[in-house]
Design an enzyme around this catalytic site. Structure first.
Site, PDB file in Angstrom:
ATOM      1  N   SER A   1      37.121  32.063  40.975  1.00  0.00           N
ATOM      2  CA  SER A   1      36.902  33.358  40.355  1.00  0.00           C
ATOM      3  C   SER A   1      38.100  33.721  39.502  1.00  0.00           C
ATOM      4  O   SER A   1      39.243  33.435  39.860  1.00  0.00           O
ATOM      5  CB  SER A   1      36.678  34.423  41.431  1.00  0.00           C
ATOM      6  OG  SER A   1      36.455  35.685  40.855  1.00  0.00           O
TER       7      SER A   1
ATOM      8  N   ALA B   1      39.309  36.429  35.783  1.00  0.00           N
ATOM      9  CA  ALA B   1      38.996  37.627  35.013  1.00  0.00           C
ATOM     10  C   ALA B   1      37.786  37.419  34.107  1.00  0.00           C
ATOM     11  O   ALA B   1      37.076  38.376  33.795  1.00  0.00           O
ATOM     12  CB  ALA B   1      40.207  38.032  34.184  1.00  0.00           C
ATOM     13  N   TYR B   2      37.524  36.182  33.700  1.00  0.00           N
ATOM     14  CA  TYR B   2      36.503  35.928  32.693  1.00  0.00           C
ATOM     15  C   TYR B   2      35.291  35.179  33.226  1.00  0.00           C
ATOM     16  O   TYR B   2      34.293  35.060  32.531  1.00  0.00           O
ATOM     17  CB  TYR B   2      37.097  35.151  31.517  1.00  0.00           C
ATOM     18  CG  TYR B   2      38.068  35.959  30.698  1.00  0.00           C
ATOM     19  CD1 TYR B   2      37.650  36.634  29.552  1.00  0.00           C
ATOM     20  CD2 TYR B   2      39.394  36.060  31.074  1.00  0.00           C
ATOM     21  CE1 TYR B   2      38.533  37.385  28.800  1.00  0.00           C
ATOM     22  CE2 TYR B   2      40.294  36.816  30.318  1.00  0.00           C
ATOM     23  CZ  TYR B   2      39.847  37.472  29.193  1.00  0.00           C
ATOM     24  OH  TYR B   2      40.732  38.229  28.458  1.00  0.00           O
TER      25      TYR B   2
ATOM     26  N   ASP C   1      33.142  33.398  37.015  1.00  0.00           N
ATOM     27  CA  ASP C   1      33.011  33.020  38.423  1.00  0.00           C
ATOM     28  C   ASP C   1      32.312  31.671  38.464  1.00  0.00           C
ATOM     29  O   ASP C   1      31.394  31.409  37.671  1.00  0.00           O
ATOM     30  CB  ASP C   1      32.187  34.054  39.191  1.00  0.00           C
ATOM     31  CG  ASP C   1      32.894  35.395  39.287  1.00  0.00           C
ATOM     32  OD1 ASP C   1      33.882  35.489  40.028  1.00  0.00           O
ATOM     33  OD2 ASP C   1      32.446  36.353  38.621  1.00  0.00           O
ATOM     34  N   VAL C   2      32.744  30.814  39.385  1.00  0.00           N
ATOM     35  CA  VAL C   2      32.187  29.464  39.477  1.00  0.00           C
ATOM     36  C   VAL C   2      31.589  29.276  40.865  1.00  0.00           C
ATOM     37  O   VAL C   2      32.215  29.617  41.880  1.00  0.00           O
ATOM     38  CB  VAL C   2      33.256  28.393  39.207  1.00  0.00           C
ATOM     39  CG1 VAL C   2      32.639  26.992  39.292  1.00  0.00           C
ATOM     40  CG2 VAL C   2      33.888  28.602  37.833  1.00  0.00           C
TER      41      VAL C   2
ATOM     42  N   LYS D   1      28.799  28.100  36.215  1.00  0.00           N
ATOM     43  CA  LYS D   1      29.900  28.931  35.732  1.00  0.00           C
ATOM     44  C   LYS D   1      29.332  30.150  35.027  1.00  0.00           C
ATOM     45  O   LYS D   1      28.741  30.040  33.952  1.00  0.00           O
ATOM     46  CB  LYS D   1      30.802  28.125  34.782  1.00  0.00           C
ATOM     47  CG  LYS D   1      32.010  28.910  34.290  1.00  0.00           C
ATOM     48  CD  LYS D   1      32.950  28.020  33.474  1.00  0.00           C
ATOM     49  CE  LYS D   1      34.187  28.772  33.033  1.00  0.00           C
ATOM     50  NZ  LYS D   1      35.123  27.907  32.276  1.00  0.00           N
TER      51      LYS D   1
ATOM     52  N   ASP E   1      44.367  25.498  26.257  1.00  0.00           N
ATOM     53  CA  ASP E   1      44.755  25.868  27.622  1.00  0.00           C
ATOM     54  C   ASP E   1      44.841  24.625  28.499  1.00  0.00           C
ATOM     55  O   ASP E   1      44.312  24.606  29.616  1.00  0.00           O
ATOM     56  CB  ASP E   1      43.769  26.883  28.211  1.00  0.00           C
ATOM     57  CG  ASP E   1      44.323  27.558  29.472  1.00  0.00           C
ATOM     58  OD1 ASP E   1      45.550  27.511  29.684  1.00  0.00           O
ATOM     59  OD2 ASP E   1      43.528  28.118  30.244  1.00  0.00           O
TER      60      ASP E   1
END
Length: 471
Positions: A29, A31-32, A34-35, A50, A141
Site C-alpha cells: 500500500s 499514497a498512489y 494498493d496491491v 494493482k 524511479d
C-alpha cells in the site's frame, strides 16, 4: 426501482473484477496505489492486482508496459480495468520478492553476495533498463524495491507509475496526457508494434544483439530528442508563467516567502511527482537516495541519463550492501554526493550553472572529496569503474545500459551465475519501500525543513530571490 451502484473506490466491489479474480490479500500500500495478491479463476494463476488511485500514474504505467510487452526483464501486464469514475486496476504477474530483500538477506549471511551472483543481478537489471531506453522510456524511479524477483531468480523492472515516454511516432510533447481508450480491451495476447518492442526470441543471454544500435546512433537519436523537447519547452515557457513543478528545492522569490525564506518548508514528502499538463518534465520524481543531481538541482530538461545515475547507486549497494547516498533530506542528499564527488562546477559538467537551483544553493568548497573508491572498499577496479561510469555529474558521460552489457567485466571469471542458481529470499520485508527517505534504516527524522539536519547555512537575498550556502 433498483438504485444504481455508488461510485466504487474499492477493488472488492467491482463486479467486472471479482467475476474473473479472487482477491486473496493486500500485499502493499502507498499514497498512489494498493496491491493485492489474487487468483485468476479461469486457470488458478496467481496475479497481482494493482489499484492505482492517481490517473496520471495509471496512464503512464499502462502505456509503458504495453510498449514493453515480451521484454524478459519487465513485469508482465496481463490486462487492465479502467472506466469512468473508477480507479484503474492493473493485472500484473505476481512476483513475491525484490532486490531490496536480496540485499537485506545477504547482510545476514557471511560473505554477502558472491561476484558471480552480483554479475547476474546486474545483467538482468541492465537488460530491463536497456529495453526501456531503446523505447525511449525513462523509468524515473529505479531502486531495489522496484526490481522484483520471481521464485526462479528472474529479475523484472516494475512500478512504471513515474515513467515517461520521451519520444514516439507523432510525439509533440503537448498532448502527452490525453486519455487512453478506457476499456478492458488490452489482453496479454495483443501484439505490440514491431518498431517499439525487441523480438524476445532473438534476445541473447544479456538481452540484445551486440550488433544492434551503436553508441553514435544512440547519441544522435538522443540529441534529436533533446532538441525537440527544448523547442517544446520554449513554447511552454511563453504560455506558462509559473510552473509549480519547476524545482524540488528551495526556489522562490522574496514576494513568495516574505522576509524569511526559512519560514516555509522546502522538503517535499511526496516522492512521486506529476509532469506539467503541457508535457513538460518535472524534477520531483524518484526516490531521494537514487535521484540524479540534475533532479536535485531542479532540472526539467533531462533524459534517460537520470536512470543511469540510479543504476550506479543500485550497483554500489549490491557491491557493499549499504546505500551509497542515504540522504535524509534533499539538501543532505546533495551534500553527501558532493562530499564524495567534489563540488559541481562547469569544469566537471559544462553548463551545469544553467540548472534552476544552481545559483540558489551552493556548498563550501570540498578540498579533498573522498571519491567513490572509498565508498567501495575491497571491490575490484572493474567494479569500481562500472559505478564511476554511472555515478558522475555530467549526464552525457554516463555509460548507457547497452555499453555496460558489453563490458568485459561480465566476460571474466568468475562468470555470471545461471539465473537458476541465484539465491532468492522467501519473502520481502513488510516495510513500505516507497516511504520518502525512509528506506531501510533511515527516515526524515521528523524534520519539517530540508535545512534542519544539514548544519550551518547562510541565506543571502539577490535581485530575483535568495541564495543559500551550506558549509
Amino acid at each position: 426501482m433498483e438504485q444504481p451502484l455508488p461510485k466504487s473506490w474499492s477493488i472488492h466491489t467491482r463486479p467486472e473484477i471479482i467475476a474473473k479474480y479472487e482477491i486473496l490479500e493486500r500485499v502493499g500500500s502507498g499514497a498512489y496505489s494498493d496491491v493485492y495478491r489474487a487468483r485468476r479463476l479461469s486457470d488458478d494463476l496467481t496475479v497481482a492486482l494493482k489499484e492505482v488511485h492517481d490517473y496520471q500514474s495509471a496512464f503512464r504505467e499502462i502505456e509503458a508496459l504495453q510498449m514493453l510487452q515480451n521484454c524478459p526483464n519487465i513485469v508482465v501486464l496481463h490486462e487492465y480495468f479502467w472506466r469512468e469514475d473508477e480507479d484503474a486496476v492493473l493485472v500484473l504477474e505476481f512476483l513475491r520478492t525484490d532486490l531490496s530483500a536480496v540485499i537485506r538477506d545477504a547482510k545476514k549471511k557471511e560473505g554477502g553476495v558472491g561476484v558471480g551472483e552480483i554479475k547476474r543481478w546486474m545483467l538482468q537489471i541492465l537488460c530491463g533498463v536497456d529495453a526501456c531506453h531503446r523505447n525511449m522510456i525513462v523509468h524515473r524511479d529505479l531502486k531495489p524495491g522496484n526490481l522484483l524477483v520471481s521464485d526462479d531468480g528472474v529479475l523484472k523492472l516494475a512500478d512504471f507509475g513515474q515513467a515517461k515516454i520521451l519520444m514516439e511516432p507523432g510525439f509533440d510533447g503537448v498532448n502527452d496526457n490525453l486519455p487512453i481508450e478506457q476499456n478492458m480491451g488490452y489482453q496479454e495476447n495483443v501484439t505490440p508494434p514491431l518498431d517499439v518492442v525487441p523480438d524476445a526470441h532473438n534476445l541473447s543471454d544479456r538481452g540484445f544483439n551486440k550488433e544492434d544500435t551503436n553508441r553514435e546512433e544512440y547519441l544522435r537519436q538522443l540529441a534529436e530528442l533533446k532538441a525537440k523537447r527544448h523547442a517544446v519547452d520554449e513554447i511552454d515557457k511563453e504560455t506558462i508563467t509559473n510552473d509549480e513543478y519547476s524545482s524540488c528545492l528551495a526556489t522562490g522569490t522574496i514576494s513568495d516567502i516574505d522576509d524569511d525564506p526559512l519560514k516555509s518548508s522546502y522538503s517535499y514528502e511526496a516522492e512521486e511527482g506529476g509532469d506539467d499538463r503541457n508535457g513538460a518534465l518535472t524534477s520531483c520524481v524518484g526516490t531521494r537516495w537514487f535521484r540524479a543531481p540534475e533532479l536535485l538541482y531542479g532540472s526539467t530538461d533531462y533524459g534517460l541519463e537520470v536512470d543511469l545515475w540510479s543504476l550506479g547507486c543500485i550497483f554500489s549497494e549490491l557491491l557493499t550492501l549499504e546505500p551509497l547516498f542515504p540522504g535524509i533530506s534533499d539538501i543532505d542528499q546533495l551534500g553527501r554526493i558532493i562530499n564524495v564527488l567534489g563540488n559541481l562546477t562547469e569544469e566537471v559538467w559544462p553548463s551545469c550553472s544553467k540548472l534552476p537551483d544552481y545559483k540558489i544553493i551552493s556548498f563550501a568548497k570540498i578540498e579533498n572529496p573522498i571519491g567513490l573508491e572509498a565508498c567501495l572498499p575491497n571491490r575490484s577496479p572493474d567494479e569500481i569503474s562500472i559505478v564511476k561510469r554511472l555515478v558522475c555529474y555530467n549526464p552525457a558521460t554516463r555509460a548507457t545500459a547497452m555499453e555496460l552489457l558489453n563490458d568485459k567485466y561480465f566476460d571474466e571469471e568468475p562468470l555470471p551465475l545461471p539465473v537458476s542458481e541465484l539465491h532468492v529470499p522467501l519473502t520481502k520485508n513488510g516495510h513500505d519501500e516507497d516511504s520518502p527517505g525512509g528506506w531501510n534504516d533511515y527516515d526524515d527524522m521528523g524534520s519539517d525543513s530540508d535545512f534542519g539536519d544539514f548544519g550551518h547555512y547562510k541565506v543571502e537575498t539577490t535581485g530575483s530571490g535568495f541564495s543559500i550556502q551550506f558549509s
